[in-house]
Design an enzyme around this catalytic site. Structure first.
Site, PDB file in Angstrom:
ATOM      1  N   GLU A 167       0.904  -1.228   0.046  1.00  0.00           N
ATOM      2  CA  GLU A 167       0.011  -0.109   0.113  1.00  0.00           C
ATOM      3  C   GLU A 167       1.005   1.262  -0.150  1.00  0.00           C
ATOM      4  O   GLU A 167       0.889   1.983   1.109  1.00  0.00           O
ATOM      5  CB  GLU A 167      -0.871  -0.106   1.179  1.00  0.00           C
ATOM      6  CG  GLU A 167      -1.601  -1.234   1.183  1.00  0.00           C
ATOM      7  CD  GLU A 167      -2.912  -1.265   2.351  1.00  0.00           C
ATOM      8  OE1 GLU A 167      -2.800  -0.177   3.070  1.00  0.00           O
ATOM      9  OE2 GLU A 167      -3.541  -2.140   2.700  1.00  0.00           O
ATOM     10  N   GLU A 364      -4.741  -8.768   1.135  1.00  0.00           N
ATOM     11  CA  GLU A 364      -5.484  -8.578   2.299  1.00  0.00           C
ATOM     12  C   GLU A 364      -6.810  -8.355   2.053  1.00  0.00           C
ATOM     13  O   GLU A 364      -7.147  -7.766   1.253  1.00  0.00           O
ATOM     14  CB  GLU A 364      -4.938  -7.374   2.949  1.00  0.00           C
ATOM     15  CG  GLU A 364      -3.388  -7.444   3.370  1.00  0.00           C
ATOM     16  CD  GLU A 364      -3.275  -5.997   4.152  1.00  0.00           C
ATOM     17  OE1 GLU A 364      -3.953  -5.228   4.599  1.00  0.00           O
ATOM     18  OE2 GLU A 364      -2.051  -5.712   4.224  1.00  0.00           O
TER      19      GLU A 364
END
Ligand code: IFM
Length: 461
Positions: A167, A364
């Site tokens: 991220e 995720e």
């Protein structure tokens, strides 16, 4: 016989964690200070003053944690490596104790039949590099390549799945723009520079990984949400362009060879967050490096964002994101994030169609619910089971329609340090007692065990 919605043969069922969130041992065995150590030790930054100093103490309990992974039946485990544990000065001198820790972890995973997926950077930059500007500086991208070289020289013979960054937009926006994550900088321009150097370091790292870890697969992990306008108005469509632009196109376009999106760049120049010459810190050759082909794209999906324009007069001073009205209590997780599994299906389709990655992993997906042990000593986290079941079903539909989804990592293996929220949010399949460090498999872990065993979703269960 129970009917199952099966997944492709060899589908990789895993769970994920990150070094700072679980390891603890923040200053043990030669590890140096990270930006998260500094940030959490500074009062006012983390809810209740929590820190990751001890966290789940995975640094000492990793052997029993692997036994729990085996009990769940995980095929793969995604973890991140702590740069300050390996290279306490950021570059140069290697800390053998750090290498040994990860080397033993990897050996034990392989012995347990669990495939290691290693993330090189999940936000714990060295404070010493931050003191020199951190990700706003090109030199940090250069240091990252040295670090990558060290890690993959030591572990590349056994780890064959590498994720460079987790991220990067969160690392850059929350860390360098909004300042609610480490290092706590508050500058829009700094965040744009940080994203560039994160992406550049990714592109530079890919060939190094391939060189040191023959046969390895390499990718990057991006967080995505399903973004929709709050109304059919032109203004809200424009708000979606901006929101989707900053979280998706600003990263994926350069990664897939299209360069930074011109419309978004013009916005920044017009609004004065970038000077008239634009991306003055970008060199001509950078975009080619950033778009070095990868083997897979990792996507982290949690929720949907319904976006409203700040320009619609009656919504002045309202937040840019609308929380849709709840239909029932299961509609939101305790992070306040809407449960919206359909969005995962849409986004998988969209990423597959727009960028054609050879392979996708859900790196995720999971939910924060605080259910703890009941009188029977068990953790009945029915809401998490429901969340996962619905998201697995959405993923399965996307696969059936041709999306090359190869694996799914539940966030998270265990309850852990949830950044600015400290230990108040529990995403784990495993419940952790933060006083005693005792672990308990939640009902969701036992349910996941069944999914993995059957390689499918029990329709009735
Ligand atoms: O805990 C985080 C993780 O570190 C990155 N992705 C989102 C998770 C939940 O907020």
């Amino acid at each position: 016989m129970t009917e199952t919605r099966s997944f492709p043969k060899n589908f990789i069922w895993g769970a994920a964690t990150a070094s700072y969130q679980i390891e603890g041992a923040w200053d043990a065995d030669g590890k140096s200070e990270s930006i998260w150590d500094r940030f959490s030790h500074t009062s006012g930054n983390i809810l209740h003053g929590h820190t990751g100093d001890v966290a789940c103490d995975h640094y000492h309990l990793w052997r029993s944690d692997i036994q729990l992974m085996q009990e769940i039946g995980l095929k793969a485990y995604r973890f991140s490596i702590s740069w300050p544990r390996l290279l306490p000065d950021g570059r140069g001198q290697v800390n053998q104790a750090g290498i040994d820790f990860y080397s033993r972890l990897v050996d034990a995973l392989l012995e347990a039949g669990i495939t290691p997926f290693a993330t090189l950077y999940h936000w714990d930059l060295l404070q010493v590099l931050q003191d020199q500007g951190g990700w706003t500086e090109r030199s940090t991208a250069e240091a990252f390549v040295e670090y990558t070289d060290v890690v993959t020289r030591y572990l590349g013979d056994r780890v064959k799945n590498w994720m460079t960054h987790n991220e990067p937009s969160v690392a850059a926006y929350l860390g360098y723009w909004w300042g609610n994550h480490a290092p706590g900088v508050k500058s829009r321009q700094a965040s744009i520079q940080a994203i560039h150097h994160l992406l550049l370091s990714h592109g530079w790292a890919v060939p190094v990984i391939r060189q040191n870890s023959p046969g390895a697969e390499v990718g990057i992990v991006i967080n995505i949400s399903h973004t929709e306008p709050a109304s059919p108005s032109q203004a809200d469509a424009e708000a979606v362009r901006r929101m989707d632009g900053m979280w998706r196109r600003w990263l994926l376009d350069p990664l897939y060879g299209r360069g930074y999106p011109t419309d978004l760049l013009e916005d920044e120049i017009r609004e004065g967050t970038l000077p008239a010459e634009g991306l003055f810190f970008v060199k001509e050759e950078d975009c080619q490096a950033i778009s070095t082909p990868t083997d897979f794209l990792g996507l982290n999906y949690y929720t949907r964002h319904v976006v409203r324009s700040q320009d619609v007069p009656e919504s002045e001073n309202l937040p840019a994101t609308v929380i849709p009205p709840p239909i029932n209590e299961n509609d939101y997780t305790e992070m306040g994030w809407e449960v919206y599994p359909r969005g995962l299906y849409y986004q998988l389709q969209r990423f597959a169609l727009e960028y054609h990655p050879p392979k996708i992993y859900i790196a995720e997906n999971g939910a924060s619910y605080s259910d703890g042990p009941g009188a029977d000593g068990r953790v009945h986290d029915a809401r998490r089971i429901r969340y996962l079941k619905e998201h697995f079903a959405a993923a399965q539909q996307a696969i059936q329609e041709g999306v090359p989804l190869a694996g799914y990592f539940v966030w998270s293996l265990m309850d852990n340090f949830e950044w600015a929220y400290g230990f108040t949010q529990r995403f784990g399949l495993i419940w952790v007692d933060y006083e005693t460090r005792q672990r308990i498999l939640k009902d969701s872990a036992l349910w996941y065990q069944q999914v993995i065993r059957e390689n499918g979703l029990p329709v009735s269960g």
